[in-house]
Write a protein that holds these residues in place. Structure first.
Motif, PDB file in Angstrom:
ATOM      1  N   GLY A 103      51.482  89.738 102.474  1.00 52.51           N
ATOM      2  CA  GLY A 103      52.319  88.847 103.472  1.00 52.51           C
ATOM      3  C   GLY A 103      51.964  89.419 104.902  1.00 52.51           C
ATOM      4  O   GLY A 103      51.124  90.201 105.178  1.00 52.51           O
ATOM      5  N   LYS A 104      52.442  88.531 105.844  1.00 46.20           N
ATOM      6  CA  LYS A 104      52.283  88.660 107.352  1.00 46.20           C
ATOM      7  C   LYS A 104      53.385  88.192 108.217  1.00 46.20           C
ATOM      8  O   LYS A 104      54.050  87.206 107.725  1.00 46.20           O
ATOM      9  CB  LYS A 104      51.023  88.360 107.855  1.00 46.20           C
ATOM     10  N   LEU A 105      53.860  88.685 109.200  1.00 48.95           N
ATOM     11  CA  LEU A 105      54.581  88.308 110.091  1.00 48.95           C
ATOM     12  C   LEU A 105      53.934  87.133 110.734  1.00 48.95           C
ATOM     13  O   LEU A 105      52.837  87.479 111.625  1.00 48.95           O
ATOM     14  CB  LEU A 105      55.319  89.293 111.086  1.00 48.95           C
ATOM     15  N   VAL A 106      54.418  85.807 110.835  1.00 46.72           N
ATOM     16  CA  VAL A 106      53.879  84.933 111.417  1.00 46.72           C
ATOM     17  C   VAL A 106      54.088  84.839 112.908  1.00 46.72           C
ATOM     18  O   VAL A 106      53.448  84.328 113.744  1.00 46.72           O
ATOM     19  CB  VAL A 106      54.086  83.379 110.612  1.00 46.72           C
ATOM     20  N   LYS A 107      55.520  84.560 113.115  1.00 51.66           N
ATOM     21  CA  LYS A 107      56.159  84.491 114.298  1.00 51.66           C
ATOM     22  C   LYS A 107      57.259  85.150 114.474  1.00 51.66           C
ATOM     23  O   LYS A 107      58.127  85.189 113.544  1.00 51.66           O
ATOM     24  CB  LYS A 107      56.188  82.971 114.672  1.00 51.66           C
ATOM     25  N   TYR A 108      57.662  85.472 115.615  1.00 48.62           N
ATOM     26  CA  TYR A 108      59.305  86.068 115.907  1.00 48.62           C
ATOM     27  C   TYR A 108      59.479  85.528 117.298  1.00 48.62           C
ATOM     28  O   TYR A 108      58.711  85.472 118.381  1.00 48.62           O
ATOM     29  CB  TYR A 108      59.140  87.534 115.928  1.00 48.62           C
ATOM     30  N   ASP A 109      60.955  85.480 117.358  1.00 44.61           N
ATOM     31  CA  ASP A 109      61.543  85.114 118.839  1.00 44.61           C
ATOM     32  C   ASP A 109      62.503  85.984 119.155  1.00 44.61           C
ATOM     33  O   ASP A 109      63.481  86.324 118.275  1.00 44.61           O
ATOM     34  CB  ASP A 109      61.709  83.749 118.914  1.00 44.61           C
ATOM     35  N   LEU A 110      63.088  86.315 120.107  1.00 41.57           N
ATOM     36  CA  LEU A 110      64.129  87.113 120.728  1.00 41.57           C
ATOM     37  C   LEU A 110      65.125  86.233 121.259  1.00 41.57           C
ATOM     38  O   LEU A 110      65.048  85.329 122.249  1.00 41.57           O
ATOM     39  CB  LEU A 110      63.817  88.144 121.484  1.00 41.57           C
ATOM     40  N   TYR A 111      66.332  86.618 120.711  1.00 39.30           N
ATOM     41  CA  TYR A 111      67.558  85.727 121.345  1.00 39.30           C
ATOM     42  C   TYR A 111      68.728  86.752 121.833  1.00 39.30           C
ATOM     43  O   TYR A 111      68.994  87.657 120.950  1.00 39.30           O
ATOM     44  CB  TYR A 111      68.161  84.596 120.368  1.00 39.30           C
ATOM     45  N   GLU A 112      69.514  86.305 122.781  1.00 42.37           N
ATOM     46  CA  GLU A 112      70.895  86.930 123.206  1.00 42.37           C
ATOM     47  C   GLU A 112      71.722  86.335 121.984  1.00 42.37           C
ATOM     48  O   GLU A 112      71.872  85.216 121.859  1.00 42.37           O
ATOM     49  CB  GLU A 112      71.287  86.479 124.546  1.00 42.37           C
ATOM     50  N   LYS A 113      72.607  87.396 121.515  1.00 39.08           N
ATOM     51  CA  LYS A 113      73.418  87.024 120.310  1.00 39.08           C
ATOM     52  C   LYS A 113      74.482  86.214 120.809  1.00 39.08           C
ATOM     53  O   LYS A 113      74.890  84.996 120.037  1.00 39.08           O
ATOM     54  CB  LYS A 113      73.937  88.124 119.760  1.00 39.08           C
ATOM     55  N   SER A 114      75.195  86.249 121.835  1.00 40.70           N
ATOM     56  CA  SER A 114      76.536  85.577 122.214  1.00 40.70           C
ATOM     57  C   SER A 114      76.045  84.176 122.513  1.00 40.70           C
ATOM     58  O   SER A 114      76.854  83.327 122.510  1.00 40.70           O
ATOM     59  CB  SER A 114      77.352  86.526 123.268  1.00 40.70           C
ATOM     60  N   THR A 115      74.910  83.948 123.348  1.00 41.88           N
ATOM     61  CA  THR A 115      74.728  82.729 124.033  1.00 41.88           C
ATOM     62  C   THR A 115      73.640  82.217 123.362  1.00 41.88           C
ATOM     63  O   THR A 115      73.519  80.838 123.435  1.00 41.88           O
ATOM     64  CB  THR A 115      74.325  83.069 125.624  1.00 41.88           C
ATOM     65  N   GLU A 116      73.121  82.705 122.305  1.00 41.33           N
ATOM     66  CA  GLU A 116      71.869  82.277 121.583  1.00 41.33           C
ATOM     67  C   GLU A 116      70.783  81.608 122.506  1.00 41.33           C
ATOM     68  O   GLU A 116      69.903  80.969 122.144  1.00 41.33           O
ATOM     69  CB  GLU A 116      72.132  81.253 120.723  1.00 41.33           C
ATOM     70  N   ALA A 117      70.457  82.505 123.675  1.00 40.69           N
ATOM     71  CA  ALA A 117      69.619  82.064 124.559  1.00 40.69           C
ATOM     72  C   ALA A 117      68.229  82.576 124.359  1.00 40.69           C
ATOM     73  O   ALA A 117      68.300  83.708 123.863  1.00 40.69           O
ATOM     74  CB  ALA A 117      70.117  82.446 126.148  1.00 40.69           C
ATOM     75  N   TYR A 118      67.091  81.950 124.512  1.00 40.69           N
ATOM     76  CA  TYR A 118      65.836  82.265 124.144  1.00 40.69           C
ATOM     77  C   TYR A 118      65.557  83.460 125.262  1.00 40.69           C
ATOM     78  O   TYR A 118      65.617  83.369 126.364  1.00 40.69           O
ATOM     79  CB  TYR A 118      64.926  81.471 123.916  1.00 40.69           C
ATOM     80  N   LEU A 119      64.934  84.517 124.810  1.00 43.20           N
ATOM     81  CA  LEU A 119      64.473  85.531 125.771  1.00 43.20           C
ATOM     82  C   LEU A 119      62.885  85.671 125.709  1.00 43.20           C
ATOM     83  O   LEU A 119      62.251  85.942 124.570  1.00 43.20           O
ATOM     84  CB  LEU A 119      65.041  87.073 125.376  1.00 43.20           C
ATOM     85  N   ASP A 120      62.267  85.587 126.684  1.00 50.09           N
ATOM     86  CA  ASP A 120      60.690  85.325 126.896  1.00 50.09           C
ATOM     87  C   ASP A 120      60.151  86.800 126.794  1.00 50.09           C
ATOM     88  O   ASP A 120      59.729  87.165 127.985  1.00 50.09           O
ATOM     89  CB  ASP A 120      60.168  84.529 127.818  1.00 50.09           C
ATOM     90  N   PHE A 121      60.357  87.840 125.931  1.00 49.26           N
ATOM     91  CA  PHE A 121      59.812  89.041 125.850  1.00 49.26           C
ATOM     92  C   PHE A 121      59.076  89.297 124.585  1.00 49.26           C
ATOM     93  O   PHE A 121      59.199  88.642 123.370  1.00 49.26           O
ATOM     94  CB  PHE A 121      60.883  90.139 125.590  1.00 49.26           C
ATOM     95  N   ASP A 122      57.971  90.036 124.747  1.00 47.99           N
ATOM     96  CA  ASP A 122      57.255  90.442 123.456  1.00 47.99           C
ATOM     97  C   ASP A 122      57.778  91.663 123.146  1.00 47.99           C
ATOM     98  O   ASP A 122      57.843  92.650 123.858  1.00 47.99           O
ATOM     99  CB  ASP A 122      55.764  90.458 124.133  1.00 47.99           C
ATOM    100  N   LEU A 123      57.802  92.131 122.038  1.00 48.56           N
ATOM    101  CA  LEU A 123      58.060  93.328 121.169  1.00 48.56           C
ATOM    102  C   LEU A 123      56.591  94.319 121.369  1.00 48.56           C
ATOM    103  O   LEU A 123      55.742  93.856 121.328  1.00 48.56           O
ATOM    104  CB  LEU A 123      58.426  93.189 119.866  1.00 48.56           C
TER     105      LEU A 123
END
Length: 98
Positions: free
Chosen positions: A57-77
């Protein structure tokens, strides 16, 4: 370093068998230290897609979001944080609803 506090996992249906293997979508609530650039008072979650195939298995994709607004955050882990997410997904495949 991030900490996963809660999660949901769902098997993504592929009735036409277009995709090889099985795909899972995770919603991971995470906590990060206040001094981390990702920190948000509103909380954070990761939406991750994980592929489970015969050869592993492998991680294909991930996205970060702010929980209360569900706003997408353009950051890499960081690489070690991605490895934590990938290992968590792999370890919780059995929790997916079919």
């Amino acid at each position: 370093m991030l900490t996963i506090t809660e999660f949901q996992v769902e098997n993504i249906k592929d009735p036409f068998r277009i995709l090889e293997g099985k795909r899972y979508e995770y919603k991971l609530d995470i906590e990060v230290p206040e001094d981390d650039e990702l920190y948000s008072e509103n909380g954070l979650f990761v939406r991750a897609l994980y592929s489970d195939q015969e050869d592993g298995g492998k991680l294909v994709k991930y996205d970060l979001y702010e929980k209360s607004t569900e706003a997408y955050l353009d950051f890499d882990l960081e690489d070690d944080e991605v490895q934590v997410i990938e290992a968590f997904c792999r370890d919780h495949l059995g929790d997916a609803e079919e």
